[in-house]
Design a protein around this motif. Structure first.
Motif, PDB file in Angstrom:
ATOM      1  N   ILE A  20      10.248  -5.556  -4.359  1.00 57.31           N
ATOM      2  CA  ILE A  20      10.841  -5.714  -5.689  1.00 57.31           C
ATOM      3  C   ILE A  20       9.660  -5.873  -6.600  1.00 57.31           C
ATOM      4  O   ILE A  20      10.046  -5.166  -7.760  1.00 57.31           O
ATOM      5  N   ASP A  21       8.621  -6.335  -6.402  1.00 53.89           N
ATOM      6  CA  ASP A  21       7.415  -6.186  -7.437  1.00 53.89           C
ATOM      7  C   ASP A  21       6.983  -4.786  -7.666  1.00 53.89           C
ATOM      8  O   ASP A  21       6.432  -4.538  -8.631  1.00 53.89           O
ATOM      9  N   ASN A  22       7.149  -3.773  -6.699  1.00 51.39           N
ATOM     10  CA  ASN A  22       6.669  -2.481  -6.961  1.00 51.39           C
ATOM     11  C   ASN A  22       7.647  -1.358  -7.175  1.00 51.39           C
ATOM     12  O   ASN A  22       7.539  -0.335  -6.719  1.00 51.39           O
ATOM     13  N   VAL A  23       8.942  -1.789  -7.551  1.00 51.87           N
ATOM     14  CA  VAL A  23      10.108  -1.102  -7.623  1.00 51.87           C
ATOM     15  C   VAL A  23       9.588   0.178  -8.659  1.00 51.87           C
ATOM     16  O   VAL A  23      10.343   0.989  -8.592  1.00 51.87           O
ATOM     17  N   GLN A  24       8.889  -0.469  -9.706  1.00 50.89           N
ATOM     18  CA  GLN A  24       8.668   0.753 -10.637  1.00 50.89           C
ATOM     19  C   GLN A  24       7.950   1.803 -10.261  1.00 50.89           C
ATOM     20  O   GLN A  24       8.047   2.949 -10.718  1.00 50.89           O
ATOM     21  N   LYS A  50       0.922  -1.393   0.057  1.00 48.28           N
ATOM     22  CA  LYS A  50       0.201   0.018  -0.099  1.00 48.28           C
ATOM     23  C   LYS A  50       0.909   1.300   0.059  1.00 48.28           C
ATOM     24  O   LYS A  50       0.506   2.002  -0.741  1.00 48.28           O
ATOM     25  N   LEU A  51       1.976   1.302   0.723  1.00 48.84           N
ATOM     26  CA  LEU A  51       2.859   2.268   0.747  1.00 48.84           C
ATOM     27  C   LEU A  51       3.490   2.698  -0.674  1.00 48.84           C
ATOM     28  O   LEU A  51       3.772   3.841  -1.011  1.00 48.84           O
ATOM     29  N   CYS A  52       3.867   1.537  -1.269  1.00 51.31           N
ATOM     30  CA  CYS A  52       4.631   1.651  -2.324  1.00 51.31           C
ATOM     31  C   CYS A  52       3.492   2.149  -3.218  1.00 51.31           C
ATOM     32  O   CYS A  52       3.967   3.115  -4.463  1.00 51.31           O
ATOM     33  N   LEU A  53       2.418   1.783  -3.534  1.00 55.85           N
ATOM     34  CA  LEU A  53       1.257   2.342  -4.404  1.00 55.85           C
ATOM     35  C   LEU A  53       0.840   3.941  -4.093  1.00 55.85           C
ATOM     36  O   LEU A  53       0.172   4.226  -4.994  1.00 55.85           O
ATOM     37  N   ARG A  54       1.419   4.363  -3.150  1.00 54.14           N
ATOM     38  CA  ARG A  54       1.196   5.808  -2.744  1.00 54.14           C
ATOM     39  C   ARG A  54       2.306   6.860  -3.512  1.00 54.14           C
ATOM     40  O   ARG A  54       2.083   7.855  -3.548  1.00 54.14           O
ATOM     41  N   PHE A  55       3.406   6.066  -3.886  1.00 53.57           N
ATOM     42  CA  PHE A  55       4.344   6.890  -4.583  1.00 53.57           C
ATOM     43  C   PHE A  55       3.974   7.565  -5.805  1.00 53.57           C
ATOM     44  O   PHE A  55       4.154   8.947  -5.986  1.00 53.57           O
ATOM     45  N   PRO A  56       3.161   6.839  -6.597  1.00 48.40           N
ATOM     46  CA  PRO A  56       2.911   7.468  -7.913  1.00 48.40           C
ATOM     47  C   PRO A  56       1.876   8.738  -7.661  1.00 48.40           C
ATOM     48  O   PRO A  56       1.786   9.531  -8.506  1.00 48.40           O
ATOM     49  N   VAL A  57       0.913   8.678  -6.756  1.00 48.60           N
ATOM     50  CA  VAL A  57       0.167   9.760  -6.513  1.00 48.60           C
ATOM     51  C   VAL A  57       0.509  10.894  -5.541  1.00 48.60           C
ATOM     52  O   VAL A  57      -0.448  11.753  -5.312  1.00 48.60           O
ATOM     53  N   THR A  84      20.050  -5.179  -5.836  1.00 48.93           N
ATOM     54  CA  THR A  84      20.564  -4.989  -7.507  1.00 48.93           C
ATOM     55  C   THR A  84      19.171  -3.984  -8.014  1.00 48.93           C
ATOM     56  O   THR A  84      19.891  -3.242  -8.990  1.00 48.93           O
ATOM     57  N   ARG A  85      18.110  -4.157  -7.767  1.00 46.70           N
ATOM     58  CA  ARG A  85      16.883  -3.648  -8.679  1.00 46.70           C
ATOM     59  C   ARG A  85      17.060  -2.089  -8.174  1.00 46.70           C
ATOM     60  O   ARG A  85      16.973  -1.291  -9.076  1.00 46.70           O
ATOM     61  N   LEU A  86      17.352  -2.037  -6.856  1.00 46.47           N
ATOM     62  CA  LEU A  86      17.455  -0.434  -6.399  1.00 46.47           C
ATOM     63  C   LEU A  86      18.718   0.189  -7.085  1.00 46.47           C
ATOM     64  O   LEU A  86      18.623   1.519  -7.517  1.00 46.47           O
ATOM     65  N   ASN A  87      19.889  -0.469  -7.546  1.00 47.61           N
ATOM     66  CA  ASN A  87      20.964   0.136  -8.187  1.00 47.61           C
ATOM     67  C   ASN A  87      20.663   0.493  -9.521  1.00 47.61           C
ATOM     68  O   ASN A  87      21.121   1.352 -10.100  1.00 47.61           O
ATOM     69  N   GLU A  88      19.603  -0.499 -10.127  1.00 46.96           N
ATOM     70  CA  GLU A  88      19.497  -0.295 -11.434  1.00 46.96           C
ATOM     71  C   GLU A  88      18.571   1.118 -11.775  1.00 46.96           C
ATOM     72  O   GLU A  88      18.637   1.858 -12.595  1.00 46.96           O
ATOM     73  N   GLY A 104       6.699  -8.161 -12.533  1.00 44.67           N
ATOM     74  CA  GLY A 104       6.386  -7.055 -11.505  1.00 44.67           C
ATOM     75  C   GLY A 104       5.383  -6.267 -12.002  1.00 44.67           C
ATOM     76  O   GLY A 104       4.844  -5.587 -11.250  1.00 44.67           O
ATOM     77  N   ARG A 105       5.320  -5.860 -13.331  1.00 52.49           N
ATOM     78  CA  ARG A 105       4.385  -5.010 -13.748  1.00 52.49           C
ATOM     79  C   ARG A 105       2.987  -5.450 -13.612  1.00 52.49           C
ATOM     80  O   ARG A 105       1.885  -4.584 -13.467  1.00 52.49           O
ATOM     81  N   GLN A 106       3.026  -6.647 -13.999  1.00 50.46           N
ATOM     82  CA  GLN A 106       1.635  -7.487 -13.918  1.00 50.46           C
ATOM     83  C   GLN A 106       1.184  -7.238 -12.362  1.00 50.46           C
ATOM     84  O   GLN A 106       0.033  -7.077 -12.313  1.00 50.46           O
ATOM     85  N   SER A 107       2.001  -7.635 -11.439  1.00 49.56           N
ATOM     86  CA  SER A 107       1.562  -7.540 -10.053  1.00 49.56           C
ATOM     87  C   SER A 107       1.087  -6.147  -9.645  1.00 49.56           C
ATOM     88  O   SER A 107       0.087  -6.063  -9.150  1.00 49.56           O
TER      89      SER A 107
END
Length: 1426
Positions: free
Chosen positions: A1254-1258, A1219-1226, A1297-1301, A1340-1343
């Protein structure tokens, strides 16, 4: 032996070396098979019986063959044991021959020396290797048995049977070895130096034995024998270099060897005087630990050895520890540092506490103490805690010098803020020990100590003046002495010459002679004085000394005596010793004041620990406050008050701890019987006098527990009554009132305390004392109300007749008090009267109505109005100067008509109007409760009795009896009925159907409250309530603040009676709340809203926003009231938790400590209730992060740090991460990104929650470019990696690794940086090319897409989640956001208590304490909020 053997036996490095022939060296010629060995052993046995040890030369090969056997079967083992027995006898014979040979006066011949040297080496070689072989087999068997105990139990038992009493035989072997080594074996060698290989052979088996022998008491003699052998080897055979290295190796690898080695080293010192070995060993240990800092096993083993040795030989340890202490304390191992510091502490206690220490020992002691003091701030929490324990032990042993006392206490106080709970616990225990064993005083009251210090300083100043006068006198005397000395000397010499040995009788006392000498000296009769001085010296027994002196010496001696007596005669006194003693006293008091100051500084920190989430903090804080209170430490009285809040804790251990603490303070005395009871009553009275108003209810609860546990027994109750009735000598009026309050508290649990003394209480309530002091009248009525057992239902006790004498007396007294302007706390008095009516009397509504009508009648009497006006003109005003002394009397319609005809309306004192309005409000609320509970239960009881008489069927009778306890009030019955009607699809059970059929009574009572009490034309209230509303509507005309407060409070109470009246006047009450500037009116209105919420939750639901608005008021008391009411309503499920709870969360950083504490306790409670806190957390985070709120970032983080620390379930954390990760885009502001990232950093992560990241890194890919956001994610990685399992570490590595990307910035080839990054906030990081596989990214995007869809579906669509449990959590959150509010069901006792408490609201917010929280502290500070 006649046969000669020309060979030389060389001890082999390996056994196989003996199979090779080299020159004249001995070698094995034949290796026998297992079948041949038994016969050969028979031949060896016959040789042994011949007591000829030289048979070894011929049969060496037999023993060698036995040693070299690889088989471990029964035959091989029997051969080994037989060989051991034969070799044991052989060595015994050899030792018997060597002793006379080597101790003879003449040296042995070269031939004998060579033969015995070969024999000794060969025999001991075989003996030692046989023991080694047996040891190897035994140890292997034991290891196998331990590993495969179940599978090979029988087989291994058979093998072990082949080694009967092996430990005993090994002990005998060692003794035999020691006996041989005691012989001067060096004489067998030429030159007489034993070869190193032989010594190594002898000692190696000892080292091996030391490794395997367990440190048990039965093995102590084995250990002693081993180290006796080592002692011989070191002293006589040059083994001193090898010994420390081997011992160090054993200590490094063998855990159980520490005790044995420590005892052995001490044996070497005591029996052989070997000291250098231990020095070398200590140095080697320090070097080894410096090199192997990461090896915890080595550190632990060495630490065990040092600890063991320091316990048995602290004197040997101290000098080495002084040299190597710093080096050992710099090692990384906290185990080793703990060990060294423990040794230092033990050394101080056992060896360094004497006052006559040498300078070296004092230096060592100070060094140890400084090290212990420094390591209170060690980097490791284990060491900090250990050092505090060491200081604790030292304090209990009185081993801490006074110069270190305050230093250590100050460090302990600083450790109260340590992040580790075990360190805080140790620090509190140390402070407590310092208080209990302080060298200063049994009472450390700061004010008293400072007064004593000032007094002693004055004494010292006066003494200083006295000493100055004495110095002046001494100077004058010295001048006088110099002038008379030439005159004295000839007289003394003449007397000594004429009478060299004068004899005197000893009948006179020395003091008498002194009294004779002084006046003679002042008269300057020196000759007579000389005789008296010599006589005084003789009486003192100094005649022998005088005889030994030469004439010149005797003259000087007597001249000195003359000077002494003359100084006494002139009044010369030396007060130097007094001054030194006074200086010590002043310094002592100064130190005690400083000690008390430091101890006092701990108390504010302890107040915070009372609210800690860690139970040990709370328990230790309670313990320390108890001890500090007994010693009179300033600030502990506040702590003892705050401890009362824990009475309401849900944790039974905390409640018990508080109860025991107060029991220790109040009930512990050094007396028994009546003296004990009097002391306890004094303690209770003193404590009650200090209790704040908000803690009164908690004190009542404690009193109930003490009565129940009989800590307050009959004798204490008797003393309380004696104090209350002033029969106990020396009792003051205030003490009498305190005793009465204690009796009220005690009688709430045990009603017989009041009922057994009812006549006495009634006499006092209507007597002269009550007339003079209305507080006695009020309290007596409260005590009489407690005659009713709280455990009985309302229908089980008999009420008092309306026309009884006592009822008439209290009614008359009430009317007298009503018209007296100076009555203190009239509201409490009126409440106690009406409470007595409605609880004790029959027809209380008639009594209350009669009082109201009587008051109105008296108001309308012209003589009373005129008299009152005249009284007010002469009496001092009861209101402020800006308020008129009288108000117009509000009138009914008939009164208005009569006044129009008679003239202008009469005037009356405003305080009478206020009191009348208050009484009307309290009467109506008590009437409603009386109908709701007493009348309802009485009617139900009558119906049940009728039903039992009419229905003879046993089943129906039992059913009716079961139904009698379904409801205890009409309000609960209607709520229950409405709840059943709201869910018709559920089939209620038989009991509920029956109860529904019978609850027409509840409907009738509700109709009375709704339509009759306020709207019946002939009812009193229908004529009065318009006046109340009129007063509230015209504050400009009715300007008296007391009147406005009473009117508003009464309005709220009237609204509690009828939902129709409530709905009609709700908006008006909200206008009063929002527009008035009177803080008491605001507080009373908030409390009234709380009561209305319990009564009519559906009506109040739309107005709850006004509750939350009070959180942002500037007045502290108003915010405190709002927090108490809201927390009470939410915890009782009367207000549904929504996102508005964020307004309460802001109070975590409030300026008021009490508001902070209540808010934290509130969130702690709702965190324990299912998923309530979890469901609203995203809304709290969002609302508090709103930039329009303008909440400081540091305050935001303080709030979230506390709230998120309450979330412990892994499933909740996982979904919260998503839920917190999904708040980033808004979010669009960098501050909001930092807030969300900070919240993520506060959570505890497992494998699944990291996968959520990891699934919500985008969603936060571009936000990572902000440095603080990036650091928050790095903190997650570092914290999760510590002590993580390999599976979790792998997931964390993938996330890293995903964070460094996300931080990759392409080379300048036309590509743009990641979207969303801001100039100046980008981070360029070198990473490897490539990323995660496309499939992973797609997954990840599908999730995220699924999660996003889920948020749009609403609560009616089943969400896609990873498990059924997660689905339930999400559904719970959805329902929490969208389902309509319903009044929650309550237990009967809760509802009954709520109804009773709701009736007690007053203009002083009395029911604020009962309904909101059991604690209240008036705050005067103000705060500003944006």
């Amino acid at each position: 032996m006649s046969e000669t053997h020309d060979f030389q036996f060389i001890l082999p490095e390996k056994n196989n070396d003996l199979l090779n022939s080299r020159g004249d060296q001995f070698y094995v010629q034949q290796v026998y098979t297992p079948t041949e060995i038994p016969d050969q052993l028979v031949a060896c046995k016959s040789k042994v019986h011949q007591r000829d040890p030289f048979y070894i030369f011929e049969h060496f090969d037999v023993y060698y063959s036995i040693i070299e056997q690889s088989a471990n079967d029964g035959a091989a083992i029997r051969n080994l044991m037989r060989a051991f027995d034969l070799l044991y006898l052989t060595v015994d014979i050899l030792g018997g021959q060597l002793t006379p040979l080597l101790t003879a006066a003449e040296s042995p011949s070269s031939q004998d020396r060579g033969r015995y040297l070969n024999l000794t080496k060969m025999t001991l070689y075989l003996f030692v290797n046989t023991v080694k072989r047996i040891d190897v087999i035994v140890q292997q068997v034991l290891r196998d048995q331990k590993l495969n105990q179940q599978k090979k139990r029988a087989k291994q038992a058979e093998v072990l049977e082949q080694y009967p009493d092996w430990e005993v035989k090994r002990s005998k072997f060692l003794v035999q070895l020691y006996n041989v080594m005691q012989c001067p074996l060096e004489k067998l060698w030429s030159p007489p130096v034993v070869e190193e290989t032989f010594v190594t052979l002898m000692c190696d088996i000892c080292y091996r034995t030391l490794e395997v022998v367990q440190p048990r008491s039965e093995n102590r003699h084995i250990i002693d024998t081993l180290f006796q052998i080592f002692g011989l080897a070191i002293k006589r055979y040059n083994h001193a270099i090898t010994f420390p290295a081997r011992i160090l190796q054993i200590l490094r690898s063998t855990e159980h060897a520490a005790t044995a080695v420590a005892n052995g080293i001490l044996l070497l010192y005591e029996e052989y005087g070997i000291t250098t070995v231990f020095s070398i060993l200590m140095k080697d240990i320090a070097d080894a630990l410096t090199m192997d800092t990461s090896d915890t096993t080595v550190s632990r083993n060495f630490s065990n050895f040092l600890s063991e040795f320091s316990l048995i030989a602290p004197k040997l340890m101290i000098p080495h520890l002084s040299k190597l202490g710093d080096e050992l304390l710099n090692c990384e191992s906290h185990v080793l540092r703990n060990c060294v510091l423990q040794i230092m502490g033990d050394a101080v206690v056992s060896e360094l506490t004497s006052e006559d220490l040498s300078d070296d020992m004092k230096e060592a002691r100070d060094e140890f103490l400084n090290n212990l003091l420094d390591h209170i701030n060690d980097i490791s929490a284990h060491v900090r805690s250990k050092v505090l324990h060491i200081w604790h032990h030292m304090k209990e042993q009185h081993a801490i010098p006074l110069t270190y006392l305050i230093k250590v206490l100050r460090e302990a106080v600083c450790r109260l803020e340590d992040k580790s709970s075990m360190v805080r616990k140790s620090a509190i225990q140390l402070i407590k020990a310092f208080l209990e064993n302080n060298p200063y005083s049994g009472k450390l009251t700061l004010e008293e100590l400072m007064k004593k210090h000032e007094t002693e300083v004055e004494v010292m100043k006066q003494l200083d003046d006295v000493i100055a006068d004495e110095r002046k006198k001494a100077e004058d005397f010295n001048e006088q002495w110099e002038s008379i000395t030439p005159e004295l000397i000839p007289i003394i010499e003449e007397n000594l010459r004429d009478f060299p040995e004068m004899q005197f009788d000893k009948e006179e006392e020395y003091e008498q002679l002194v009294h004779k000498i002084l006046p003679v000296l002042l008269e300057k009769k020196y000759k007579e004085a000389t005789v008296l001085v010599r006589k005084a010296d003789y009486v003192m027994g100094n005649q022998e000394l005088s005889r030994l002196l030469k004439p010149d010496e005797a003259c000087v001696y007597h001249l000195g005596l003359f000077k002494t007596f003359l100084s006494l005669a002139n009044g010369c006194i030396d007060s130097g010793e007094k001054m030194l003693q006074q200086i010590k006293t002043v310094e002592f008091l100064k130190d005690s004041i400083e000690f008390t100051h430091v101890a006092t500084s701990a108390m504010p920190k302890m107040l915070e620990m009372l609210l800690s989430k860690t139970n040990t903090d709370v328990f230790e804080a309670v313990d320390l406050f108890t001890t500090g209170y007994l010693f009179g430490i300033r600030g502990t009285d506040v702590g003892m008050q705050r401890m009362l809040n824990l009475v309401w804790s849900s944790d039974k251990e905390k409640r018990d701890a508080v109860c025991n603490a107060y029991r220790k303070v109040l009930f512990t005395t050094d007396t028994t019987g009546r003296a004990h009871a009097i002391k306890v009553v004094k303690n209770l009275s003193k404590f009650l006098s200090e209790v704040e108003y908000g803690h009164y209810t908690a004190m009542e609860t404690l009193m109930g527990e003490w009565v129940g546990s009989e800590d307050i027994d009959a004798l204490i109750i008797q003393v309380l009554f004696e104090r209350f009735t002033l029969k106990l000598e020396g009792t003051t009026k205030n003490e009498s009132r305190l005793a009465l309050q204690l009796l009220i508290m005690a009688s709430q649990t045990k009603s017989t305390i009041a009922s057994a003394n009812r006549v006495l209480i009634e006499d006092i309530a209507t007597g002269e004392r009550a007339e003079q002091d209305p507080r006695i009248f009020t309290s007596c009525l409260q005590l009489l109300v407690n005659c009713i057992d709280a455990n009985y239902n309302n229908k089980y006790y008999k009420r008092c007749a309306t026309n009884s004498k006592f009822v008439q007396q209290i009614t008359n007294l009430f009317l007298q008090f009503f018209f007296h302007p100076q009555v203190p706390d009239f509201d409490a008095l009126a409440m106690s009267v009406f409470e007595y009516y409605y609880r004790i009397c029959q027809a209380p509504d008639v009594l209350a109505g009669n009082i109201a009508m009587e008051l109105i009648r008296r108001f309308n009497d012209d003589w009373l109005v005129r008299s009152a006006a005249a009284t007010e003109e002469s009496a001092p005003p009861t209101q402020g100067t800006d308020i008129p002394h009288s108000q117009e009397l509000p009138q009914t319609q008939t009164q208005t008509q009569s006044n129009d005809a008679d003239g202008p309306p009469p005037k009356m004192p405003v305080y009478l109007v206020s009191r009348f309005v208050f009484c009307i409000g309290f009467m109506i609320i008590k009437e409603m409760i009386f109908l709701d509970m007493d009348v309802y239960n009485n009617m139900k009881f009558r119906e049940e009795l009728t039903a039992l008489e009419e229905k003879k069927n046993t089943k129906n009778a039992i059913s009716a009896h079961r139904r009698q306890t379904v409801n205890v009030s009409a309000m609960e019955a209607r709520k229950r009925l409405s709840g059943v009607a709201a869910e018709p699809q559920q089939e209620p059970d038989d009991d509920l159907v029956g109860a529904t059929a019978e609850d027409n009574i509840a409907e009738d009572i509700n109709a009375i409250c709704e339509d009759m009490l306020l709207y019946e034309p002939n009812a009193l209230m229908s004529k009065v309530y318009p006046i109340i509303i009129d007063i509230c509507k015209r504050p400009g005309e009715y300007r008296d603040q007391q009147l406005q407060q009473a009117a508003t409070l009464t309005l709220a109470r009237l609204m509690t009676v009828s939902s129709k009246f409530c709905e009609t006047n709700m908006s008006f009450l909200m206008n009063i709340l929002n527009l008035t500037k009177n803080l008491k009116i605001k507080c009373n209105t908030v409390v009234g809203l709380s009561d209305l919420t319990f009564r009519f939750p559906n009506i109040i639901e739309a107005w709850t926003g006004h509750f939350y608005a009070q959180m942002y008021e500037s007045d502290t008391e108003l915010r405190l009231t709002a927090v108490k009411m809201l927390s009470h309503l939410i915890l009782h499920e009367m207000i549904r938790v929504k996102g508005q709870i964020a307004d309460i969360a802001v109070c975590i950083v409030d300026e008021s400590d009490e508001i902070k504490n209540i808010t934290k306790q509130f969130f702690k409670e709702i965190a324990n209730k299912s998923n309530i806190l979890y469901n609203v957390l995203p809304d709290i985070i969002s609302k508090l992060g709103d930039i329009n709120l303008q909440l400081e970032e540091e305050k935001y983080r303080t709030i979230m740090r506390y709230i998120l620390g309450l979330i412990q379930k892994d499933r909740q954390i996982e979904t919260l991460v998503e839920k917190l990760c999904l708040r980033f885009p808004v979010t669009r502001v960098e501050r909001q990104w930092r807030d969300i990232a900070y919240c993520l950093g506060l959570l505890t992560y497992n494998e699944r929650s990291i996968n959520k990241l990891i699934d919500n890194v985008q969603h936060f890919r571009d936000k990572v470019q902000v440095d603080e956001v990036y650091q928050s994610f790095k903190l997650i990685i570092s914290n999760t990696s510590k002590l993580a399992k390999p599976e979790l570490k792998a997931v964390v590595t993938e996330f890293e690794t995903r964070l460094n990307e996300c931080l990759q910035v392409t080379e300048p080839n036309g590509n743009q940086p990641a979207e969303g990054s801001q100039p100046g906030s980008q981070r360029a990081t070198k990473t490897k090319k490539g990323g995660k596989p496309a499939a992973k990214q797609q997954r990840g995007r599908q999730s995220v897409k699924v999660a996003a869809n889920n948020t749009r579906r609403g609560r009616n669509v089943r969400k896609e989640s990873s498990s059924e449990e997660e689905e339930e959590v999400e559904t719970s959150a959805s329902e929490s956001d969208e389902s309509p509010a319903r009044p929650a069901a309550h237990s009967k006792q809760q509802r009954r208590k709520i109804a009773a408490l709701s009736s007690s609201a007053s203009e002083d917010s009395e029911d604020e304490e009962e309904l909101a929280a059991p604690s209240r502290k008036t705050q005067s500070s103000r705060r500003s909020r944006k």
